[in-house]
Design a protein around this motif. Structure first.
Motif, mmCIF file in Angstrom:
data_model
loop_
_atom_site.group_PDB
_atom_site.id
_atom_site.type_symbol
_atom_site.label_atom_id
_atom_site.label_comp_id
_atom_site.label_asym_id
_atom_site.label_seq_id
_atom_site.Cartn_x
_atom_site.Cartn_y
_atom_site.Cartn_z
ATOM 1 N N ARG A 62 0.804 -1.227 0.000
ATOM 2 C CA ARG A 62 0.000 0.000 0.000
ATOM 3 C C ARG A 62 0.837 1.277 0.000
ATOM 4 N N ARG A 63 2.076 1.192 0.455
ATOM 5 C CA ARG A 63 2.915 2.384 0.522
ATOM 6 C C ARG A 63 3.658 2.603 -0.780
ATOM 7 N N THR A 64 3.383 1.814 -1.798
ATOM 8 C CA THR A 64 4.111 1.884 -3.065
ATOM 9 C C THR A 64 4.306 3.329 -3.548
ATOM 10 N N LEU A 65 5.482 3.591 -4.100
ATOM 11 C CA LEU A 65 5.790 4.917 -4.636
ATOM 12 C C LEU A 65 5.601 4.960 -6.158
ATOM 13 N N LEU A 66 5.065 3.886 -6.712
ATOM 14 C CA LEU A 66 4.845 3.854 -8.162
ATOM 15 C C LEU A 66 3.709 4.812 -8.532
ATOM 16 N N PRO A 67 3.649 5.230 -9.806
ATOM 17 C CA PRO A 67 2.600 6.174 -10.212
ATOM 18 C C PRO A 67 1.215 5.621 -9.913
ATOM 19 N N LYS A 68 0.287 6.513 -9.641
ATOM 20 C CA LYS A 68 -1.114 6.114 -9.507
ATOM 21 C C LYS A 68 -1.777 6.269 -10.873
ATOM 22 N N PHE A 69 -2.219 5.157 -11.422
ATOM 23 C CA PHE A 69 -2.901 5.207 -12.714
ATOM 24 C C PHE A 69 -4.409 5.212 -12.490
ATOM 25 N N TYR A 70 -5.065 6.225 -12.996
ATOM 26 C CA TYR A 70 -6.518 6.369 -12.762
ATOM 27 C C TYR A 70 -7.354 5.956 -13.974
ATOM 28 N N LEU A 121 16.766 11.173 7.420
ATOM 29 C CA LEU A 121 15.425 10.677 7.758
ATOM 30 C C LEU A 121 15.469 9.996 9.117
ATOM 31 N N GLU A 122 14.359 10.037 9.836
ATOM 32 C CA GLU A 122 14.282 9.270 11.085
ATOM 33 C C GLU A 122 14.401 7.777 10.778
ATOM 34 N N GLY A 123 14.850 7.034 11.785
ATOM 35 C CA GLY A 123 15.116 5.603 11.602
ATOM 36 C C GLY A 123 13.991 4.819 10.945
ATOM 37 N N ASP A 124 12.756 4.909 11.478
ATOM 38 C CA ASP A 124 11.645 4.095 10.933
ATOM 39 C C ASP A 124 11.283 4.570 9.534
ATOM 40 N N LYS A 125 11.311 5.905 9.341
ATOM 41 C CA LYS A 125 10.962 6.423 8.014
ATOM 42 C C LYS A 125 11.963 5.922 6.996
ATOM 43 N N TYR A 126 13.232 5.965 7.378
ATOM 44 C CA TYR A 126 14.279 5.508 6.475
ATOM 45 C C TYR A 126 14.032 4.052 6.074
ATOM 46 N N SER A 127 13.784 3.183 7.063
ATOM 47 C CA SER A 127 13.621 1.765 6.706
ATOM 48 C C SER A 127 12.327 1.544 5.919
ATOM 49 N N VAL A 144 10.923 3.674 3.802
ATOM 50 C CA VAL A 144 11.159 4.118 2.425
ATOM 51 C C VAL A 144 12.030 3.093 1.685
ATOM 52 N N CYS A 145 13.072 2.605 2.359
ATOM 53 C CA CYS A 145 13.966 1.621 1.716
ATOM 54 C C CYS A 145 13.193 0.368 1.324
ATOM 55 N N LYS A 146 12.389 -0.133 2.260
ATOM 56 C CA LYS A 146 11.614 -1.349 2.027
ATOM 57 C C LYS A 146 10.648 -1.138 0.844
#
Lengths: 233, 233
Positions: free
Chosen positions: A124-132, A201-207, A209-211
């Motif tokens: 759900r956190r995907t950074l891929l484009p949102k295609f509508y 970035l804060e620790g949790d945010k960093y991980s 985003v990486c994930k």
């Protein structure tokens, strides 16, 4: 098409829905289904209507808002056409980007839809484009294919600096012409030079985003896509 | 295979994963990967391992519990072989049904997996079978294909009466032989005769069940499946 969809009863998306192309003819003089208009006859095709409606619902886009944003106000043509030769338009409410695509690209996007569905349901956190939506207007023997996407850079978000990162150092510097703009889009070599400390970035945010980037890359790899950018602002 | 899977790092299911068949050879004398054993050489194939692991996770089945239930205790052979000629086994902890299937059935099930994934992600209340795994054991030139499913009738649930309903009245009466059993499985005509008032459900439950059955039927229809039963107990 957008309008009629919202009235259809809700149902689950099936595998077959990804391959559907809904086609409606709009004769100049009007028909039982379509109003009269003062353009030439044209045909409007909607790719995978049920699937894209599912995606829009997932992204929280209401059918009437969608139709209103796209159809009720003039679109704004954007100057940056990108390397692909596509034209870009922005809906006047700043919500949607409309991009023209070639036949091959539209076909490719449609083929990706089952995998895209799977990704959205798992990541759900995907950074891929949102295609509508994906559409084709046929008029005077010409096909214009357009894809509707989210506007990554709405004007409400104030951008201090903007980087388009590909993870490559080959020819990845903003051109002198680009640098003259009010908010230029810098590239990888500019990032290395100007942001030597990187971004903290804060620790949790960093991980997180990486994930997310790892999962997105796995999907892109499975699609055999290597042309992507991470837009950082 | 079950064991090794649980050690692999988690990743998202991709469209390609539905077509994968993992094959491991177990020679009698053992190998780098497999222990020695006192049966003939055999090959163990796991269909769509990553996809089925995703399904098991979704159904709340832990990898070690799954392996333990299936491999650590003898299975119980069930007498009712059904019309298909399949053999049925029950894991001794009452959790899993193991059913032998024909080549065609296994192939068909594998082809359904993408649509099955889509259904599970949209229709969490689905009443369709829970498929946990699909395997093939090749030994002495023979293939034995098995599918692992949930046990619909665990002994902890006390059954007063049991109906297998197909929505047909043609030859849908339990045989005299069936009726002699302690808890016979009655059919549609028995239901009409013995349960003239039907089953009374609360308003929301009734509509939830109806909606779920409708959605399940839409999926079965898209799969061109018409052989199904609603088991009511």
């Amino acid at each position: 098409t957008v309008g009629s969809l919202s009235q259809k009863p809700e149902r689950d998306v099936l595998l077959q829905d990804f391959e559907v192309v809904e086609s409606i003819f709009f004769p100049n003089e009007g028909s039982n289904l379509t109003p009269a208009h003062h353009y030439g006859d044209f045909r409007f095709k909607t790719y995978a209507p049920v699937a894209f409606r599912y995606f829009r619902e997932l992204f929280g886009i209401r059918p009437d808002d969608y139709m209103y944003s796209l159809c009720n106000e003039s679109l704004i043509e954007l100057s940056s056409s990108g390397a692909s030769g596509s034209l870009f338009y922005l809906s006047s409410d700043d919500e949607f980007i409309i991009k023209t695509v070639q036949h091959k690209e539209a076909e490719f996007l449609q083929k990706l839809l089952p995998g895209y569905f799977m990704n959205l349901n798992q990541n759900r956190r995907t950074l891929l484009p949102k295609f509508y939506g994906l559409y084709c207007v046929q008029a005077a023997g010409k096909n214009i294919r357009i894809v509707v996407m989210n506007n990554l850079l709405p004007s409400t978000v104030q951008m201090h600096q903007k980087f388009d990162l590909k993870g490559s150092t080959y020819k990845r510097r903003a051109s002198p012409k680009e640098k003259e703009k009010t908010v230029p889009t810098y590239k990888d070599l500019d990032f290395i030079q100007d942001m030597q400390e990187g971004i903290l970035l804060e620790g949790d945010k960093y991980s997180a985003v990486c994930k997310t980037i790892q999962r997105d890359c796995l999907l892109l790899q499975s699609f055999k896509i290597m042309d992507y950018s991470l837009l950082v602002g």
